[in-house]
Scaffold this motif. Structure first.
Motif, PDB file in Angstrom:
ATOM      1  N   ALA A   1       0.839  -1.127   0.070  1.00 46.19           N
ATOM      2  CA  ALA A   1       0.081   0.022   0.024  1.00 46.19           C
ATOM      3  C   ALA A   1       0.935   1.263   0.015  1.00 46.19           C
ATOM      4  O   ALA A   1       0.517   2.112  -0.743  1.00 46.19           O
ATOM      5  CB  ALA A   1      -0.855   0.143   1.189  1.00 46.19           C
ATOM      6  N   GLN A   2       2.157   1.278   0.741  1.00 40.77           N
ATOM      7  CA  GLN A   2       2.872   2.473   0.848  1.00 40.77           C
ATOM      8  C   GLN A   2       3.486   2.460  -0.314  1.00 40.77           C
ATOM      9  O   GLN A   2       3.673   3.710  -0.953  1.00 40.77           O
ATOM     10  CB  GLN A   2       3.830   2.332   2.079  1.00 40.77           C
ATOM     11  N   ALA A   3       3.980   1.513  -1.048  1.00 40.84           N
ATOM     12  CA  ALA A   3       4.805   1.743  -2.256  1.00 40.84           C
ATOM     13  C   ALA A   3       4.100   2.258  -3.424  1.00 40.84           C
ATOM     14  O   ALA A   3       4.580   2.613  -4.285  1.00 40.84           O
ATOM     15  CB  ALA A   3       5.376   0.307  -2.507  1.00 40.84           C
ATOM     16  N   THR A   4       2.602   1.853  -3.524  1.00 44.00           N
ATOM     17  CA  THR A   4       1.806   2.421  -4.533  1.00 44.00           C
ATOM     18  C   THR A   4       0.826   3.450  -4.232  1.00 44.00           C
ATOM     19  O   THR A   4       0.200   3.921  -5.062  1.00 44.00           O
ATOM     20  CB  THR A   4       0.978   1.197  -4.999  1.00 44.00           C
ATOM     21  N   ALA A   5       1.185   4.086  -3.108  1.00 43.22           N
ATOM     22  CA  ALA A   5       0.057   5.083  -2.419  1.00 43.22           C
ATOM     23  C   ALA A   5       0.031   6.354  -3.573  1.00 43.22           C
ATOM     24  O   ALA A   5      -1.043   6.692  -3.722  1.00 43.22           O
ATOM     25  CB  ALA A   5       0.460   5.672  -1.178  1.00 43.22           C
ATOM     26  N   HIS A   6       1.178   6.773  -4.123  1.00 41.91           N
ATOM     27  CA  HIS A   6       1.029   7.726  -5.098  1.00 41.91           C
ATOM     28  C   HIS A   6       0.488   7.517  -6.530  1.00 41.91           C
ATOM     29  O   HIS A   6      -0.054   8.412  -7.133  1.00 41.91           O
ATOM     30  CB  HIS A   6       2.698   7.959  -5.504  1.00 41.91           C
ATOM     31  N   PHE A   7       0.339   6.064  -6.791  1.00 43.31           N
ATOM     32  CA  PHE A   7      -0.483   5.943  -8.001  1.00 43.31           C
ATOM     33  C   PHE A   7      -1.969   6.584  -7.915  1.00 43.31           C
ATOM     34  O   PHE A   7      -2.406   6.967  -9.142  1.00 43.31           O
ATOM     35  CB  PHE A   7      -0.804   4.547  -8.094  1.00 43.31           C
ATOM     36  N   ALA A   8      -2.611   6.946  -6.565  1.00 47.89           N
ATOM     37  CA  ALA A   8      -3.741   7.488  -6.465  1.00 47.89           C
ATOM     38  C   ALA A   8      -3.932   8.849  -7.094  1.00 47.89           C
ATOM     39  O   ALA A   8      -4.803   9.468  -7.684  1.00 47.89           O
ATOM     40  CB  ALA A   8      -4.349   7.483  -5.237  1.00 47.89           C
ATOM     41  N   ASP A   9      -2.629   9.515  -7.132  1.00 48.90           N
ATOM     42  CA  ASP A   9      -2.497  10.877  -7.615  1.00 48.90           C
ATOM     43  C   ASP A   9      -2.436  11.037  -9.010  1.00 48.90           C
ATOM     44  O   ASP A   9      -2.284  12.149  -9.691  1.00 48.90           O
ATOM     45  CB  ASP A   9      -1.258  11.558  -7.079  1.00 48.90           C
ATOM     46  N   HIS A  10      -2.219  10.045  -9.691  1.00 49.44           N
ATOM     47  CA  HIS A  10      -1.998   9.932 -11.293  1.00 49.44           C
ATOM     48  C   HIS A  10      -3.471  10.357 -11.994  1.00 49.44           C
ATOM     49  O   HIS A  10      -4.421  10.050 -11.473  1.00 49.44           O
ATOM     50  CB  HIS A  10      -1.420   8.334 -11.688  1.00 49.44           C
ATOM     51  N   PRO A  11      -3.310  11.078 -12.847  1.00 50.63           N
ATOM     52  CA  PRO A  11      -4.347  11.816 -13.520  1.00 50.63           C
ATOM     53  C   PRO A  11      -5.314  10.875 -14.288  1.00 50.63           C
ATOM     54  O   PRO A  11      -6.603  11.113 -14.641  1.00 50.63           O
ATOM     55  CB  PRO A  11      -3.706  12.782 -14.475  1.00 50.63           C
ATOM     56  N   ASN A  12      -4.750   9.655 -14.575  1.00 48.03           N
ATOM     57  CA  ASN A  12      -5.627   8.378 -15.478  1.00 48.03           C
ATOM     58  C   ASN A  12      -5.586   7.146 -14.393  1.00 48.03           C
ATOM     59  O   ASN A  12      -5.832   6.195 -14.975  1.00 48.03           O
ATOM     60  CB  ASN A  12      -4.603   8.263 -16.761  1.00 48.03           C
ATOM     61  N   VAL A  13      -5.332   7.635 -13.128  1.00 46.73           N
ATOM     62  CA  VAL A  13      -5.800   6.223 -12.375  1.00 46.73           C
ATOM     63  C   VAL A  13      -7.038   6.562 -11.532  1.00 46.73           C
ATOM     64  O   VAL A  13      -6.894   7.465 -10.583  1.00 46.73           O
ATOM     65  CB  VAL A  13      -4.494   5.672 -11.305  1.00 46.73           C
ATOM     66  N   ALA A  14      -8.124   5.857 -11.821  1.00 45.21           N
ATOM     67  CA  ALA A  14      -9.174   6.263 -11.198  1.00 45.21           C
ATOM     68  C   ALA A  14      -9.268   5.659  -9.506  1.00 45.21           C
ATOM     69  O   ALA A  14     -10.000   6.449  -8.654  1.00 45.21           O
ATOM     70  CB  ALA A  14     -10.635   5.787 -11.712  1.00 45.21           C
ATOM     71  N   GLU A  15      -8.868   4.662  -9.389  1.00 46.41           N
ATOM     72  CA  GLU A  15      -8.886   4.006  -8.008  1.00 46.41           C
ATOM     73  C   GLU A  15      -7.470   3.243  -7.784  1.00 46.41           C
ATOM     74  O   GLU A  15      -7.232   2.327  -8.770  1.00 46.41           O
ATOM     75  CB  GLU A  15      -9.936   3.240  -7.858  1.00 46.41           C
ATOM     76  N   VAL A  16      -6.954   3.118  -6.588  1.00 43.35           N
ATOM     77  CA  VAL A  16      -6.130   2.072  -6.173  1.00 43.35           C
ATOM     78  C   VAL A  16      -7.057   1.166  -4.926  1.00 43.35           C
ATOM     79  O   VAL A  16      -7.178   2.112  -3.938  1.00 43.35           O
ATOM     80  CB  VAL A  16      -4.634   2.761  -5.579  1.00 43.35           C
ATOM     81  N   ARG A  17      -6.938   0.182  -5.206  1.00 44.94           N
ATOM     82  CA  ARG A  17      -7.876  -0.707  -4.171  1.00 44.94           C
ATOM     83  C   ARG A  17      -7.070  -1.827  -3.725  1.00 44.94           C
ATOM     84  O   ARG A  17      -6.184  -2.441  -4.492  1.00 44.94           O
ATOM     85  CB  ARG A  17      -9.093  -1.188  -4.701  1.00 44.94           C
TER      86      ARG A  17
END
Length: 449
Positions: A355-371
């Motif tokens: 979760a920590q390693a991918t937390a910034h994925f949620a800020d990507h303009p083309n990533v709707a959700e990290v679940r």
């Protein structure tokens, strides 16, 4: 031997699953020579982190020495024997072990060969049970939208994946499908629990109206894997168990993909504190070494079939490899690792790191959700983040991530435009960091117009 030679030989004779074979002209296959822990190695010496556990089966790493030794020892003694009229210690031991660790009340084990066969067994046993209970009208099954349960005819019939199912509709029985509790569609500010409760209204309405003809409800607890790792709250399972009890309907839990530690507990049903009437298990059961499945059920269902031969009440279902001795020995070795090592506790720490390693994925303009649910994490790429409008499936954005990841030493096989991690439990935090970096750069590349 090298990759190029094997690709040529392969394409001359083989037909691969889940593949448009013409695709291999654009996306060449990767011949694998050996595995070691989380790594796969091809014939040219390239190594890849197996981020998807080779179709979600390999939970303790490739070539795990403990499991490999158990397999060798069993083969030297008894590889297989007919399971009708005969038995053997590995099958008995495995059944005893499973009864101890699964939700209370699942006291009978019926062996199958793979996940789909376990589902078929549960469906047939439910229908047959109601006939024995003088309720032959209970013949229908209720499924969730976007559910997936396998690709044999019965398992596919209770699935809801049009791409796999539509060409074969004329072979299948009708089912009743209700909207999924998939929390991807919750309103802004709405919690997973609130949305899952709201979606349960559809299930309650159908069962209240149709329970007299419903044999069972079948679903994947907590994560709908094949349709994009869509997730929901355990409260849905809690409420469903109550509803099934209230109206006399069986509950079939398909834990084939989510069982054995994937969701943060040994079995997903534990998080709702429920016992299903039937539980289907496979994949992680043998840690990727051999095909084997089990269907577990309650003593009262077993008792309904238990009678004199002349009554013809026996459950006449079998496979050539029912109770496969070598597979059972491998499964026992798998469960031994769970008993002797703090796997669930370690997974919880690995899940936090993921979760920590991918937390910034949620800020990507083309990533709707990290679940995420336990050791399953998914990032969903979209064209418009605000409206969640997806990319045209024909653009195959996920395959761009796949290609990039292979070039950087990782197997990240997408589900459409969903990039996900479902790695073996022996992965290290450093390897998770590497996967996260590769996935992030792959997503950036894939979402460039």
């Amino acid at each position: 031997m090298n990759n190029a030679t094997l690709k040529e030989r392969d394409l001359a004779v083989l037909w691969h699953p889940c593949s448009q074979m013409k695709d291999y002209e654009k996306y060449p296959m990767t011949p694998i020579k050996k595995g070691d822990g989380v790594y796969l190695e091809d014939f040219d010496g390239n190594r890849y982190i197996d981020a998807v556990s080779s179709w979600w089966v390999n939970i303790f790493g490739h070539a795990n020495p403990t499991i490999a030794q158990a397999m060798k020892d069993q083969v030297d003694q008894l590889e297989h024997v007919i399971f009708s009229g005969f038995t053997h210690e590995p099958a008995i031991e495995l059944a005893e072990n499973l009864v101890k660790i699964t939700p209370p009340g699942l006291d009978r084990v019926f062996y199958g060969e793979n996940g789909s066969s376990a589902v078929e067994i549960a469906l047939k046993m439910s229908i047959h049970y109601w006939q024995l209970m003088d309720k032959p009208e209970k013949t229908q099954f209720v499924t969730l939208e976007n559910g997936y349960h396998g690709e044999t005819t019965g398992a596919l019939a209770v699935s809801d994946v049009g791409l796999y199912k539509e060409p074969y509709e004329t072979m299948m029985f009708d089912v009743m499908t209700v909207p999924s509790p998939d929390c991807y569609y919750r309103e802004e500010g709405e919690s997973w629990e609130e949305y899952s409760r709201r979606q349960f209204v559809h299930m309650r309405k159908l069962i209240e109206e149709k329970h007299e003809t419903v044999a069972a409800v079948i679903l994947e607890p907590l994560v709908q894997c094949a349709t994009g790792m869509r997730m929901y709250h355990p409260v849905y399972l809690t409420e469903l168990r109550k509803l099934c009890d209230e109206y006399g309907v069986h509950l079939i839990a398909d834990e084939i993909a989510v069982g054995f530690g994937r969701t943060g507990t040994l079995f997903a049903c534990e998080q709702a504190d429920i016992t299903p009437d039937f539980m289907c298990l496979s994949k992680g059961l043998t840690a990727g070494f051999l095909p084997l499945s089990v269907m577990m059920t309650r003593e009262e269902i077993f008792e309904a079939f238990y009678d004199d031969y002349e009554t013809l009440k026996a459950f006449l279902h079998s496979h050539s490899y029912t109770g496969y001795a070598t597979g059972c020995a491998v499964a026992n070795a798998t469960l031994k690792i769970f008993r002797e090592q703090p796997i669930i506790e370690n997974n919880q720490e690995l899940a936090k790191h993921m979760a920590q390693a991918t937390a910034h994925f949620a800020d990507h303009p083309n990533v709707a959700e990290v679940r995420q649910t336990g050791m399953i994490l998914a990032a969903e790429m979209v064209q418009d983040k605000k409206t969640r409008q997806g990319y045209d499936w024909k653009e195959r954005r996920g395959m761009r991530v796949y290609e990039y990841a292979l070039s950087r030493g990782a197997l990240l096989r997408p589900l459409g435009n969903v990039v996900y991690f479902m790695p073996p439990y022996v992965i290290t935090p450093e390897e998770i960091d590497k996967l996260a970096d590769i996935a992030w750069k792959g997503i950036q590349l894939a979402t460039k117009d």
